[in-house]
Motif scaffolding. Structure first.
Motif, PDB file in Angstrom:
ATOM      1  N   ILE A 137      -3.854   9.076   5.202  1.00 54.55           N
ATOM      2  CA  ILE A 137      -4.329   8.158   4.168  1.00 54.55           C
ATOM      3  C   ILE A 137      -5.238   7.176   4.892  1.00 54.55           C
ATOM      4  O   ILE A 137      -4.873   6.647   5.951  1.00 54.55           O
ATOM      5  CB  ILE A 137      -3.172   7.365   3.516  1.00 54.55           C
ATOM      6  N   GLU A 138      -6.422   6.947   4.345  1.00 50.08           N
ATOM      7  CA  GLU A 138      -7.367   6.044   5.017  1.00 50.08           C
ATOM      8  C   GLU A 138      -6.842   4.603   5.027  1.00 50.08           C
ATOM      9  O   GLU A 138      -6.170   4.171   4.082  1.00 50.08           O
ATOM     10  CB  GLU A 138      -8.730   6.059   4.309  1.00 50.08           C
ATOM     11  N   ASN A 139      -7.197   3.891   6.094  1.00 49.42           N
ATOM     12  CA  ASN A 139      -6.847   2.482   6.226  1.00 49.42           C
ATOM     13  C   ASN A 139      -8.045   1.671   5.730  1.00 49.42           C
ATOM     14  O   ASN A 139      -9.037   1.538   6.431  1.00 49.42           O
ATOM     15  CB  ASN A 139      -6.568   2.207   7.709  1.00 49.42           C
ATOM     16  N   LYS A 140      -7.963   1.163   4.506  1.00 51.93           N
ATOM     17  CA  LYS A 140      -9.172   0.664   3.854  1.00 51.93           C
ATOM     18  C   LYS A 140      -9.282  -0.864   3.812  1.00 51.93           C
ATOM     19  O   LYS A 140      -8.305  -1.575   3.970  1.00 51.93           O
ATOM     20  CB  LYS A 140      -9.214   1.139   2.395  1.00 51.93           C
ATOM     21  N   MET A 141     -10.504  -1.298   3.491  1.00 55.42           N
ATOM     22  CA  MET A 141     -10.791  -2.729   3.341  1.00 55.42           C
ATOM     23  C   MET A 141     -10.168  -3.284   2.053  1.00 55.42           C
ATOM     24  O   MET A 141      -9.640  -4.400   2.032  1.00 55.42           O
ATOM     25  CB  MET A 141     -12.325  -2.854   3.255  1.00 55.42           C
ATOM     26  N   GLY A 142     -10.221  -2.513   0.983  1.00 54.21           N
ATOM     27  CA  GLY A 142      -9.722  -2.999  -0.309  1.00 54.21           C
ATOM     28  C   GLY A 142      -9.052  -1.886  -1.092  1.00 54.21           C
ATOM     29  O   GLY A 142      -8.722  -0.837  -0.530  1.00 54.21           O
ATOM     30  N   ILE A 143      -8.844  -2.140  -2.388  1.00 53.41           N
ATOM     31  CA  ILE A 143      -8.091  -1.252  -3.287  1.00 53.41           C
ATOM     32  C   ILE A 143      -6.938  -0.551  -2.543  1.00 53.41           C
ATOM     33  O   ILE A 143      -6.808   0.670  -2.579  1.00 53.41           O
ATOM     34  CB  ILE A 143      -9.001  -0.256  -4.062  1.00 53.41           C
ATOM     35  N   HIS A 144      -6.115  -1.374  -1.918  1.00 52.83           N
ATOM     36  CA  HIS A 144      -5.041  -0.835  -1.071  1.00 52.83           C
ATOM     37  C   HIS A 144      -4.031   0.008  -1.827  1.00 52.83           C
ATOM     38  O   HIS A 144      -3.415   0.892  -1.253  1.00 52.83           O
ATOM     39  CB  HIS A 144      -4.307  -1.995  -0.373  1.00 52.83           C
ATOM     40  N   GLY A 145      -3.844  -0.278  -3.109  1.00 55.27           N
ATOM     41  CA  GLY A 145      -2.821   0.454  -3.856  1.00 55.27           C
ATOM     42  C   GLY A 145      -3.183   1.904  -4.117  1.00 55.27           C
ATOM     43  O   GLY A 145      -2.326   2.711  -4.461  1.00 55.27           O
ATOM     44  N   SER A 146      -4.465   2.238  -3.986  1.00 51.95           N
ATOM     45  CA  SER A 146      -4.875   3.612  -4.305  1.00 51.95           C
ATOM     46  C   SER A 146      -5.028   4.433  -3.023  1.00 51.95           C
ATOM     47  O   SER A 146      -5.834   4.090  -2.160  1.00 51.95           O
ATOM     48  CB  SER A 146      -6.166   3.562  -5.125  1.00 51.95           C
ATOM     49  N   PRO A 147      -4.224   5.501  -2.879  1.00 55.68           N
ATOM     50  CA  PRO A 147      -4.273   6.281  -1.640  1.00 55.68           C
ATOM     51  C   PRO A 147      -5.564   7.093  -1.555  1.00 55.68           C
ATOM     52  O   PRO A 147      -5.913   7.819  -2.489  1.00 55.68           O
ATOM     53  CB  PRO A 147      -3.060   7.212  -1.753  1.00 55.68           C
ATOM     54  N   THR A 148      -6.291   6.971  -0.444  1.00 49.61           N
ATOM     55  CA  THR A 148      -7.528   7.740  -0.228  1.00 49.61           C
ATOM     56  C   THR A 148      -7.214   8.765   0.858  1.00 49.61           C
ATOM     57  O   THR A 148      -6.923   8.398   1.996  1.00 49.61           O
ATOM     58  CB  THR A 148      -8.667   6.789   0.218  1.00 49.61           C
ATOM     59  N   CYS A 149      -7.275  10.031   0.504  1.00 50.98           N
ATOM     60  CA  CYS A 149      -6.684  11.063   1.376  1.00 50.98           C
ATOM     61  C   CYS A 149      -7.708  11.998   2.006  1.00 50.98           C
ATOM     62  O   CYS A 149      -8.729  12.325   1.393  1.00 50.98           O
ATOM     63  CB  CYS A 149      -5.721  11.924   0.568  1.00 50.98           C
ATOM     64  N   GLU A 150      -7.351  12.451   3.216  1.00 49.71           N
ATOM     65  CA  GLU A 150      -8.069  13.577   3.818  1.00 49.71           C
ATOM     66  C   GLU A 150      -7.162  14.785   3.663  1.00 49.71           C
ATOM     67  O   GLU A 150      -5.959  14.712   3.955  1.00 49.71           O
ATOM     68  CB  GLU A 150      -8.355  13.301   5.287  1.00 49.71           C
ATOM     69  N   MET A 151      -7.709  15.890   3.196  1.00 49.13           N
ATOM     70  CA  MET A 151      -6.861  17.027   2.817  1.00 49.13           C
ATOM     71  C   MET A 151      -7.395  18.335   3.392  1.00 49.13           C
ATOM     72  O   MET A 151      -8.600  18.535   3.472  1.00 49.13           O
ATOM     73  CB  MET A 151      -6.845  17.194   1.294  1.00 49.13           C
ATOM     74  N   VAL A 152      -6.462  19.218   3.746  1.00 46.23           N
ATOM     75  CA  VAL A 152      -6.852  20.546   4.223  1.00 46.23           C
ATOM     76  C   VAL A 152      -6.247  21.594   3.292  1.00 46.23           C
ATOM     77  O   VAL A 152      -5.028  21.630   3.083  1.00 46.23           O
ATOM     78  CB  VAL A 152      -6.335  20.799   5.654  1.00 46.23           C
ATOM     79  N   PHE A 153      -7.103  22.423   2.722  1.00 47.13           N
ATOM     80  CA  PHE A 153      -6.644  23.513   1.838  1.00 47.13           C
ATOM     81  C   PHE A 153      -6.518  24.782   2.674  1.00 47.13           C
ATOM     82  O   PHE A 153      -7.446  25.148   3.394  1.00 47.13           O
ATOM     83  CB  PHE A 153      -7.664  23.762   0.723  1.00 47.13           C
ATOM     84  N   GLY A 159       0.814  -1.221   0.000  1.00 47.25           N
ATOM     85  CA  GLY A 159       0.000   0.000   0.000  1.00 47.25           C
ATOM     86  C   GLY A 159       0.842   1.263   0.000  1.00 47.25           C
ATOM     87  O   GLY A 159       2.075   1.213   0.083  1.00 47.25           O
ATOM     88  N   PRO A 160       0.191   2.417  -0.105  1.00 44.37           N
ATOM     89  CA  PRO A 160       0.944   3.677  -0.097  1.00 44.37           C
ATOM     90  C   PRO A 160       1.242   4.139   1.324  1.00 44.37           C
ATOM     91  O   PRO A 160       0.620   3.664   2.267  1.00 44.37           O
ATOM     92  CB  PRO A 160      -0.024   4.653  -0.773  1.00 44.37           C
ATOM     93  N   ARG A 161       2.185   5.060   1.478  1.00 42.48           N
ATOM     94  CA  ARG A 161       2.448   5.615   2.808  1.00 42.48           C
ATOM     95  C   ARG A 161       2.613   7.134   2.707  1.00 42.48           C
ATOM     96  O   ARG A 161       2.976   7.667   1.641  1.00 42.48           O
ATOM     97  CB  ARG A 161       3.671   4.950   3.445  1.00 42.48           C
ATOM     98  N   LEU A 162       2.355   7.786   3.850  1.00 48.71           N
ATOM     99  CA  LEU A 162       2.436   9.252   3.894  1.00 48.71           C
ATOM    100  C   LEU A 162       3.678   9.651   4.674  1.00 48.71           C
ATOM    101  O   LEU A 162       3.863   9.230   5.820  1.00 48.71           O
ATOM    102  CB  LEU A 162       1.174   9.782   4.594  1.00 48.71           C
TER     103      LEU A 162
END
Ligand SMILES: Cc1cc2nc3c(=O)[nH]c(=O)nc-3n(C[C@H](O)[C@H](O)[C@H](O)COP(=O)(O)OP(=O)(O)OC[C@H]3O[C@@H](n4cnc5c(N)ncnc54)[C@H](O)[C@@H]3O)c2cc1C
Length: 580
Positions: free
Chosen positions: A260-276, A87-90
């Motif tokens: 980066i969210e810790n998800k059930m699946g599609i681990h290779g795709s980073p799902t992010c919470e972002m602050v602008f 998976g990805p890492r931040l």
């Protein structure tokens, strides 16, 4: 050496559909186009890669898809397990992809597959959505999580469709060269299905002479992208979709990726919470059109992508199940000999065939209206062309949510059955089906949940468009040996019309909403039945598929019809009371 294109005759069958001809003729401007400008790759002359007739164009698509198939079979699929584990890492506000993902992206970039639908003058391949989605299907079969990066080519396409010339010249080559990846930044903690509630603020900073963004977004796939489209509230004091605009954000240091969210699946795709925080950006198109026009277009493309992803995951799950069933011996036989197993395998195969036909029919509708829109930017359309554009737009708007809703649900049931066929082994991490099952789960949720696809599709079902499509399909000339299937489909249509009459009779939206999913699924069964009959007419080997799909679909529809007849307006109260 594996190749996901050459090992799958069904994709080629759809590429060779004669209905591709008008699309390709228009897309290539009858092969008379001379590209004089080049804002893409300076090393490539757009004229050099231009087809000279329809057959040549199809050959070109096929050649490119062979390369995609090879990359999927030889690189992406073998990397999938490692990507899922790593998976990805931040780190320091930067997302790092899994090493397999990096290798996959490099291969796709080197093969110039990162701007497939963009015009050649912007460095793209000028692919129709239909051929592009074949690539998306194969990538998803290899690794569903990679599709979420590869499939973000829609961002570039949306910029091409709606941004001004300067923005296009400045940014599109970055997508097509693979220098920049994209992200679609819409969702917020309080704005998920209901994007009208988006609250991230956009204001014009007079001093800096630029728009700036402030606020939080969550669940953003590839939030670390270099170029993103952001939906934001540009009109102070507004509360609905009419106060929202769309912005292009070129990554700098003003955005913080919180996690980066810790998800059930599609681990290779980073799902992010972002602050602008005062993040500079460029307005795309006109103010206030962000949600009502641009995001709708963007999401329709993305929903088509999830339809392709669903078919790709389904294909992978089916192949894994078949392989296992042919090898696993119980009671002295391979398990594919047992009716309880071969029924599941056949149902999977038939669902994939039906879903794939719907996918490429929908893609062709999208191609037709989009190519007219593109031509309209060059010259005035004739009245006939304008009518055609409207017709295909309406069809695309109806079929896209239908496709996304139905194929993603199929994908989940196919992945479920693939595990079942593996027995206890399927529950272990040793075989790919366990990953496929986890990856499948998201398809009914993102880009709008199944419930929201039903809300969108029911309009097409109630507006008379469904009846129009039925007439068109019934009027297609087919071989006499398939006529009996059309008869069954006619019966199904008549039953459907009656179901619709009952659901609409109380003139009460809640009652119609209650039965909407049943109605949409009934319509889907009839439409896919027709599409399979047309496939069988082109190649008789699809006849058993059409026959089984309709044989199964007809009683399924009758069951739904009976439920619509039985559960009346008063029963809704019971449902409400019991749900809490
Ligand atoms: C892995 C992942 C990746 C994502 N990537 C992106 C991305 O790249 N960009 C982006 O902007 N967003 C992204 N999303 C967000 C995604 O699109 C939303 O999660 C999705 O649209 C649902 O919104 P929600 O989670 O807020 O659920 P909610 O809207 O809260 O829905 C909860 C439940 O209520 C139901 N519901 C809600 N409204 C209705 C209604 N009107 N009728 C019937 N039922 C209803 C839903 O169907 C669902 O069952 C991603 C999400 C995930 C999990």
């Amino acid at each position: 050496m594996a190749n996901f294109y050459t090992d799958n005759e069904d994709i080629k069958f759809h590429l060779n559909n004669p209905k591709m001809k008008p699309i390709v003729d228009l897309k290539e401007r009858n092969y008379k186009i001379f590209e004089t400008e080049n804002y893409g790759n300076d090393n490539i002359d757009p004229c050099d890669i231009k087809p000279y007739n329809f057959e040549d164009a199809i050959d070109n698509y096929s050649e490119v898809l062979t390369i995609v198939g090879e990359i999927c079979g030889d690189i992406i699929a073998p990397n999938a397990e490692g990507v899922d584990e790593e998976g990805p890492r931040l780190e320091n506000n930067r997302v790092h992809y899994a090493s397999g993902t990096v290798e996959n992206m490099k291969a796709l970039k080197q093969a110039r597959l990162t701007g497939m639908t963009l015009p050649r003058r912007y460095g793209g391949l000028n692919f129709p959505a239909t051929a592009y989605n074949m690539a998306v299907e194969m990538v998803s079969r290899g690794d569903a999580s990679l599709m979420n990066l590869f499939g973000l080519q829609d961002i570039g396409e949306t910029v091409y469709e709606f941004a001004d010339d300067e923005t296009k010249k400045n940014f599109l080559h970055r997508f097509s060269s693979g220098e920049s990846t994209g992200a679609m930044i819409l969702t917020e903690p309080d704005a998920g299905s209901d994007l009208q509630a988006v609250n991230l603020k956009a204001h014009f900073d007079e001093k800096a002479n630029t728009w700036k963004l402030n606020g939080v977004k969550r669940f953003i796939t590839n939030g670390n992208a270099e170029l993103s489209l952001v939906l934001a509230r540009s009109e102070d004091g507004t509360k609905d979709g009419r106060g929202l605009s769309m912005f292009l954000y070129d990554r700098d240091d003003t955005v913080q990726i919180r996690r980066i969210e810790n998800k059930m699946g599609i681990h290779g795709s980073p799902t992010c919470e972002m602050v602008f925080k005062d993040s500079p950006c460029i307005l795309v198109g006109k103010r206030k059109f962000g949600l009502i026009k641009y995001v709708m277009a963007l999401m329709n493309g993305a929903r088509l992508g999830i339809g392709s992803q669903s078919i790709g995951i389904s294909e992978a799950a089916y192949r894994e199940a078949l392989k296992y069933a042919k090898e696993r011996v119980q009671f002295g036989k391979t398990i594919d000999q047992f009716p309880g197993v071969y029924e599941m395998l056949t149902d999977m195969k038939v669902k994939i065939a039906a879903g794939r036909s719907l996918l490429y029919e929908t893609s062709r509708f999208v191609d037709m209206y989009k190519v007219y829109e593109d031509i309209e930017a060059e010259r005035k359309l004739s009245n006939e062309e304008k009518q055609d554009m409207k017709k295909y737009k309406r069809r695309a708007d109806f079929y896209t949510p239908l496709l996304k809703g139905l194929t993603s649900e199929y994908c989940n049931s196919i992945a479920y059955d693939a595990i079942q066929i593996h027995g206890g082994t399927g529950f272990m991490k040793d075989f790919p089906v366990e990953r496929l099952y986890r990856d499948a789960r998201i398809t009914t949720i993102y880009e709008g949940t199944t419930q929201l696809q039903v809300v969108a599709a029911i309009r097409g079902v109630t507006s008379g468009l469904f009846t129009e499509m039925m007439e068109e399909y019934q009027n297609e000339k087919i071989s006499p040996e398939l006529e009996y299937l059309n008869k069954h489909l006619k019966e199904m249509k008549n039953e459907y019309v009656e179901a619709m009459r009952i659901a609409e009779a109380p003139e009460d939206n809640e009652f119609l909403d209650f039965h909407a999913r049943r109605l949409v699924e009934m319509a889907g069964n009839i439409i896919m039945g027709h599409l399979l009959v047309l496939d069988a007419d082109r190649d008789i080997k699809y006849k058993p598929m059409a026959e089984l799909f309709i044989k199964k679909g007809q009683p399924e529809n009758t069951e739904k019809f009976n439920k619509i007849k039985t559960i009346d307006r008063d029963d809704l109260g019971l449902y409400k009371t019991l749900s809490i």
